[in-house]
Design a protein around this motif. Sequence first.
Motif, PDB file in Angstrom:
ATOM      1  N   GLY A  58      37.406  -2.224  51.146  1.00 44.55           N
ATOM      2  CA  GLY A  58      36.172  -2.595  51.826  1.00 44.55           C
ATOM      3  C   GLY A  58      34.975  -1.897  51.215  1.00 44.55           C
ATOM      4  O   GLY A  58      35.094  -0.879  50.538  1.00 44.55           O
ATOM      5  N   ILE A  59      33.799  -2.447  51.450  1.00 46.96           N
ATOM      6  CA  ILE A  59      32.560  -1.828  50.994  1.00 46.96           C
ATOM      7  C   ILE A  59      32.223  -0.667  51.926  1.00 46.96           C
ATOM      8  O   ILE A  59      32.374  -0.759  53.144  1.00 46.96           O
ATOM      9  N   ASP A  60      31.770   0.408  51.377  1.00 48.85           N
ATOM     10  CA  ASP A  60      31.493   1.624  52.129  1.00 48.85           C
ATOM     11  C   ASP A  60      30.146   1.504  52.846  1.00 48.85           C
ATOM     12  O   ASP A  60      29.176   2.170  52.492  1.00 48.85           O
ATOM     13  N   TRP A  61      30.109   0.648  53.880  1.00 44.56           N
ATOM     14  CA  TRP A  61      28.848   0.450  54.601  1.00 44.56           C
ATOM     15  C   TRP A  61      28.368   1.695  55.322  1.00 44.56           C
ATOM     16  O   TRP A  61      27.150   1.959  55.329  1.00 44.56           O
ATOM     17  N   PRO A  62      29.238   2.511  55.943  1.00 47.62           N
ATOM     18  CA  PRO A  62      28.735   3.756  56.542  1.00 47.62           C
ATOM     19  C   PRO A  62      28.044   4.656  55.514  1.00 47.62           C
ATOM     20  O   PRO A  62      27.007   5.266  55.806  1.00 47.62           O
ATOM     21  N   GLY A  63      28.611   4.728  54.306  1.00 51.11           N
ATOM     22  CA  GLY A  63      27.982   5.527  53.260  1.00 51.11           C
ATOM     23  C   GLY A  63      26.637   4.968  52.848  1.00 51.11           C
ATOM     24  O   GLY A  63      25.678   5.708  52.608  1.00 51.11           O
TER      25      GLY A  63
END
Length: 464
Positions: free
Chosen positions: A199-204
């Motif tokens: 997954g794409i690291d959206w929180p980051g």
Amino acid sequence: MSEAVVLPVRMGRLSIGVLGVLALALGTLQSVVEPALPLLQRELGVSPAEGALVGNTLLITGAVITPVVGELGDRYGGKRVLVRLMAVVSAGGLLASLAPNLPALLLGQVLQGVMVGALPLSFILVRKHLPIGESQAAMGLVVALFAGGGMVGILIAGPLAEGLSWHWMFALPTITIIAATLAVTRLMPHDPPIRSDGGIDWPGVVLLSGTLLAFMLGLVTVTSTDLPPLAVGALAALAAALAAGWVAVERRAASPMVDPRMLAKPAMWNACVLTFAMTTSSGMVVFLLPQLFAISADGYGFGVGTTDIGLFLMPGVIAGAVSDSVGGIAARRFGPRPVFIAGAIVTAATMIALASLHDAEWQLVLAKALTAFAAGVGTTALLAGTATAVEAGDTGVATGLLIVTRVIGVALGAQISGAILAAGADPVTDQPTESAFVTGFAVAGLVAALSLLVVRFMKKGAWT
């Protein structure tokens, strides 16, 4: 029965040309602000510290989008993501072209900042639709036209702003971007997305975005208003908390956007520290020189208009473009350490000399060219050295960290310069005094000189 292999459609010359036109227009839109900053400050009635934020908002968005956009292109298809990003850029350009005040212009710049994703997405497209040899040539063309667009933007900003209005600086390149995007939609072959289990690291992404925005907005607020100590402490605490949260999230992420553990490697740490110092110094130069050109000739300035400012800055823009290729070659031949040292010495000496010698246009033009070339060579040498010092699988993360560091350094340098000029403004005329510029040039030289002190205490073996 095995599945049939579907070969990608070959990209034609017209499609390559459309990508080139798009890159040219994007480079133009990105660069029009630099020579026009003094004019924008007058038209919008803002201080130098607030004016510095106009260019910095685009850089901040670019720093956030850079590590993510390549993965988005691979996951969903380069053409699909490119068209959507250009829609955001176009909205930002149109908003900037109609902006009645500073907040609207800043929002337009934030949206325009996603333009940095155009280059990696263009590379994805040409790599999928062309053989290796032809794709390399196409990539070179796109990069060259983007750099050429930067020169075009520097040159046309003045004639458009002075002949029509500053709104046209943003409107004309945006119209070209819209037309080129429509052509990409029609002419560019579709590229199939690549399936990915990660997954794409959206929180980051969100935490890094918040950290950068809190830091820069806090800096401009502190330097342009009289905040009580409690408010200053609150802003600092917010930025620190977001940064700590980002580090914690990235350390636990399966596929982090930017892995902070890379900073523990000596080569990476050295490169980030020195890149930050050099780009902070060069960011100060980028902001200070147009301001000094524009100051009334009745005092110590030159009273130069936006068109002439663009012409005076052009040698520096060319020197900066040339420095990228020279820095890589020099790093291979001599190693990154001596190349960086040479660049830092030239930058420090030039800025310290400029603190005393700034009464002729040619002195400023020469200083801009020397510092642009020296800083470009030094930071590119660090980038090239780091890319070969880390493991092959870590190259993308390492270069991404350095790109983000570059952006933060330039933005910080411009904001510091704006604060120095605002603090040194004459209470009667509200214009920066000559001593404020002297202080700015001296600080820029001191920052570059301090990087040499840092080099002195770094182990030579940690550079490779």
